[in-house]
Design an enzyme around this catalytic site. Structure first.
Site, PDB file in Angstrom:
ATOM      1  N   GLU A 176      38.591  46.671  27.841  1.00 47.24           N
ATOM      2  CA  GLU A 176      37.439  46.218  28.615  1.00 47.24           C
ATOM      3  C   GLU A 176      36.121  46.387  27.851  1.00 47.24           C
ATOM      4  OE1 GLU A 176      34.378  45.923  31.215  1.00 47.24           O
ATOM      5  OE2 GLU A 176      35.112  47.973  31.243  1.00 47.24           O
ATOM      6  N   SER A 201      36.103  52.750  32.354  1.00 43.25           N
ATOM      7  CA  SER A 201      37.437  52.124  32.329  1.00 43.25           C
ATOM      8  C   SER A 201      37.666  51.452  30.989  1.00 43.25           C
ATOM      9  CB  SER A 201      37.547  51.060  33.418  1.00 43.25           C
ATOM     10  OG  SER A 201      37.308  51.643  34.667  1.00 43.25           O
ATOM     11  N   ARG A 244      34.587  40.161  37.145  1.00 38.22           N
ATOM     12  CA  ARG A 244      34.224  40.890  35.906  1.00 38.22           C
ATOM     13  C   ARG A 244      33.959  39.957  34.726  1.00 38.22           C
ATOM     14  NH1 ARG A 244      34.050  43.639  39.597  1.00 38.22           N
ATOM     15  NH2 ARG A 244      35.331  45.447  40.097  1.00 38.22           N
TER      16      ARG A 244
HETATM   17  P1  NAP Z   1      40.236  51.846  42.491  1.00 34.14           P
HETATM   18  O1  NAP Z   1      39.258  51.834  43.609  1.00 34.14           O
HETATM   19  O2  NAP Z   1      41.309  52.857  42.413  1.00 34.14           O
HETATM   20  O3  NAP Z   1      40.862  50.386  42.322  1.00 34.14           O
HETATM   21  C1  NAP Z   1      41.752  50.031  41.267  1.00 34.14           C
HETATM   22  C2  NAP Z   1      42.090  48.564  41.395  1.00 34.14           C
HETATM   23  O4  NAP Z   1      42.637  48.313  42.687  1.00 34.14           O
HETATM   24  C3  NAP Z   1      40.873  47.645  41.264  1.00 34.14           C
HETATM   25  O5  NAP Z   1      41.272  46.456  40.616  1.00 34.14           O
HETATM   26  C4  NAP Z   1      40.494  47.355  42.684  1.00 34.14           C
HETATM   27  O6  NAP Z   1      39.912  46.112  42.899  1.00 34.14           O
HETATM   28  C5  NAP Z   1      41.843  47.370  43.366  1.00 34.14           C
HETATM   29  N1  NAP Z   1      41.641  47.754  44.777  1.00 34.14           N
HETATM   30  C6  NAP Z   1      41.527  49.011  45.261  1.00 34.14           C
HETATM   31  N2  NAP Z   1      41.354  48.973  46.601  1.00 34.14           N
HETATM   32  C7  NAP Z   1      41.300  47.672  46.931  1.00 34.14           C
HETATM   33  C8  NAP Z   1      41.122  47.001  48.166  1.00 34.14           C
HETATM   34  N3  NAP Z   1      40.950  47.660  49.312  1.00 34.14           N
HETATM   35  N4  NAP Z   1      41.111  45.646  48.155  1.00 34.14           N
HETATM   36  C9  NAP Z   1      41.294  44.969  47.010  1.00 34.14           C
HETATM   37  N5  NAP Z   1      41.468  45.547  45.828  1.00 34.14           N
HETATM   38  C10 NAP Z   1      41.480  46.883  45.781  1.00 34.14           C
HETATM   39  O7  NAP Z   1      39.451  51.824  41.098  1.00 34.14           O
HETATM   40  P2  NAP Z   1      38.596  52.857  40.293  1.00 34.14           P
HETATM   41  O8  NAP Z   1      39.048  52.718  38.897  1.00 34.14           O
HETATM   42  O9  NAP Z   1      38.474  54.190  40.941  1.00 34.14           O
HETATM   43  O10 NAP Z   1      37.174  52.121  40.398  1.00 34.14           O
HETATM   44  C11 NAP Z   1      36.394  52.155  41.576  1.00 34.14           C
HETATM   45  C12 NAP Z   1      35.663  50.851  41.719  1.00 34.14           C
HETATM   46  O11 NAP Z   1      34.840  50.636  40.575  1.00 34.14           O
HETATM   47  C13 NAP Z   1      36.576  49.644  41.834  1.00 34.14           C
HETATM   48  O12 NAP Z   1      35.973  48.723  42.704  1.00 34.14           O
HETATM   49  C14 NAP Z   1      36.607  49.129  40.417  1.00 34.14           C
HETATM   50  O13 NAP Z   1      36.901  47.750  40.310  1.00 34.14           O
HETATM   51  C15 NAP Z   1      35.175  49.402  40.001  1.00 34.14           C
HETATM   52  N6  NAP Z   1      35.014  49.436  38.542  1.00 34.14           N
HETATM   53  C16 NAP Z   1      34.388  48.365  37.968  1.00 34.14           C
HETATM   54  C17 NAP Z   1      34.208  48.311  36.609  1.00 34.14           C
HETATM   55  C18 NAP Z   1      33.487  47.138  36.032  1.00 34.14           C
HETATM   56  O14 NAP Z   1      32.781  46.409  36.710  1.00 34.14           O
HETATM   57  N7  NAP Z   1      33.673  46.906  34.768  1.00 34.14           N
HETATM   58  C19 NAP Z   1      34.679  49.328  35.810  1.00 34.14           C
HETATM   59  C20 NAP Z   1      35.306  50.423  36.428  1.00 34.14           C
HETATM   60  C21 NAP Z   1      35.489  50.447  37.804  1.00 34.14           C
HETATM   61  P3  NAP Z   1      38.358  45.771  42.607  1.00 34.14           P
HETATM   62  O15 NAP Z   1      38.211  45.820  41.124  1.00 34.14           O
HETATM   63  O16 NAP Z   1      38.178  44.407  43.165  1.00 34.14           O
HETATM   64  O17 NAP Z   1      37.541  46.794  43.299  1.00 34.14           O
END
Ligand code: NAP
Length: 345
Positions: free
Chosen positions: A340, A242, A168
């Site tokens: 963020e 987020s 990020r």
């Molecule tokens: P989520 O899937 O519930 O995940 C929350 C956190 O747990 C994130 O840091 C995610 O890592 C980590 N995580 C979940 N499953 C994982 C796995 N199998 N292995 C490693 N790490 C894991 O999150 P959410 O809020 O619903 O978001 C869905 C996706 O959108 C996530 O990938 C999240 O990072 C992404 N997102 C990105 C941004 C951005 O780029 N600014 C903003 C919002 C959401 P990761 O971040 O590595 O996936």
């Protein structure tokens, strides 16, 4: 200057999906590289600050507004740059809506960005924080970032390896913040189907739906289904996605944290580090499905990481609600959540 119209004293609320903030002294929409250059030289002549923005999906404007020129990116382009049996390079204007670009590549049967479906904002915003979701990151397919370098006052093509990408993050939001105006991207996509293993939430969804043939469209549809089941649509609910980054701590810290909180989830985040889901911390601190009558702010009932503006009057309200959450998480866990979305200026 040229054919552009410079507007004066424009509310910035329409330029943030949180719909808060003051006025811009000047605002201009640019539709081409030439107009970017013109806008920058106009601001330089006037000796005022300038800033380039996309759709405002990751921006929180201060109530004081912006005492300079806001350059709104409307640069459109979609051109196949090169291709063979397996590879497909496409050059995209930075003002193109990102999800429309994803839809278009998926429609063409290309893989590489299908898991980045339904992310709000423009294409040019994606490299800034190396947008990632469901196991894909923009850096994985990004070949070239085309920029206007405000330092040298010239255009250049930065290869992905020069962009300082990390989790990020990139040089665009750290060492070279504000220096480059991103005008286009070239993506390296593939004429093949996405390959498992998939990110857990995605794999679970596919399994549950009994889907075993993985095309780019299948993955896009799955990501859209997962995202829309827990995230608000920014066109109807004012929010910035987020609101906090997932904190990254070292392995020793997570062991200590787990003495008091054995249930604390954490995922690997590179050698010696783990990331803790900010959503879990916020819930534990008492902000699950929380309405704050004092500020008109709330947390999204299905995802507490998303702060929503129900009837806040100002950015001050938003920041005071944010501080309540940060303070509560700090007191309970000793972890300081970082905002963020970018607070501008
Ligand atoms: P989520 O899937 O519930 O995940 C929350 C956190 O747990 C994130 O840091 C995610 O890592 C980590 N995580 C979940 N499953 C994982 C796995 N199998 N292995 C490693 N790490 C894991 O999150 P959410 O809020 O619903 O978001 C869905 C996706 O959108 C996530 O990938 C999240 O990072 C992404 N997102 C990105 C941004 C951005 O780029 N600014 C903003 C919002 C959401 P990761 O971040 O590595 O996936």
């Amino acid at each position: 200057m040229g054919s552009m119209t410079i507007q004066e004293n424009i509310s910035l609320q329409a330029h943030s999906t949180m719909r808060l903030g003051g006025n811009a002294r000047y605002l201009v929409e640019v539709t081409s590289r030439t107009e970017v250059e013109e806008a920058v030289s106009w601001a330089t002549e006037q000796q005022i600050r300038f800033i380039m923005i996309g759709d405002g999906s990751n921006i929180v404007w201060r109530d004081e507004g912006f005492d300079g020129l806001v350059i709104v990116n409307k640069i459109k382009r979609y051109e196949v740059f090169a291709e063979d049996e397996l590879n497909h390079y496409v050059t995209i204007g930075s003002g193109e809506n990102w999800d429309e670009v994803v839809a278009r590549t998926v429609q063409a049967g290309l893989s590489g960005i299908e898991a980045l479906s339904l992310i709000p904002g423009t294409t040019g915003a994606t490299p800034v924080q190396n947008v990632g979701a469901y196991g894909q990151e923009i850096k994985d397919t990004l070949a070239i970032v085309e920029v206007f370098d405000t330092k040298t006052k010239s255009f250049s093509n930065l290869p992905s390896s020069d962009c300082g990408f990390g989790y990020r993050t990139s040089r665009f939001k750290t060492t070279d913040r504000g220096r480059f105006l991103i005008t286009g991207l070239t993506l390296h996509l593939y004429k093949q189907n996405p390959q498992p293993p998939f990110y857990r939430a995605l794999a679970e969804y596919l399994e549950k739906q009994n889907i075993h043939e993985y095309t780019p469209q299948v993955i896009r549809d799955a990501v859209i289904a997962i995202r829309s089941s827990k995230l608000p649509d920014p066109t109807t609910v004012a929010n910035n996605g987020s609101f906090f980054a997932n904190p990254i701590v070292d392995e020793l810290s997570i062991e200590e944290l787990r003495f008091a909180n054995p249930e604390m989830p954490a995922w690997p985040a590179g050698e010696g580090y783990v990331k803790i889901p900010a959503a879990w911390l916020i819930e534990q601190a008492g902000f699950k499905d929380y309405k704050d009558l004092e500020t008109g702010m709330a947390t999204w009932p299905l995802q507490p990481l998303v702060l929503i503006n129900e009837n806040a009057k100002s950015t001050a309200d938003l920041l005071s609600f944010k501080q309540k959450i940060v303070g509560a998480v700090q007191t309970k866990f000793g972890i300081t959540l970082e905002q963020e979305p970018e607070l501008l200026p």
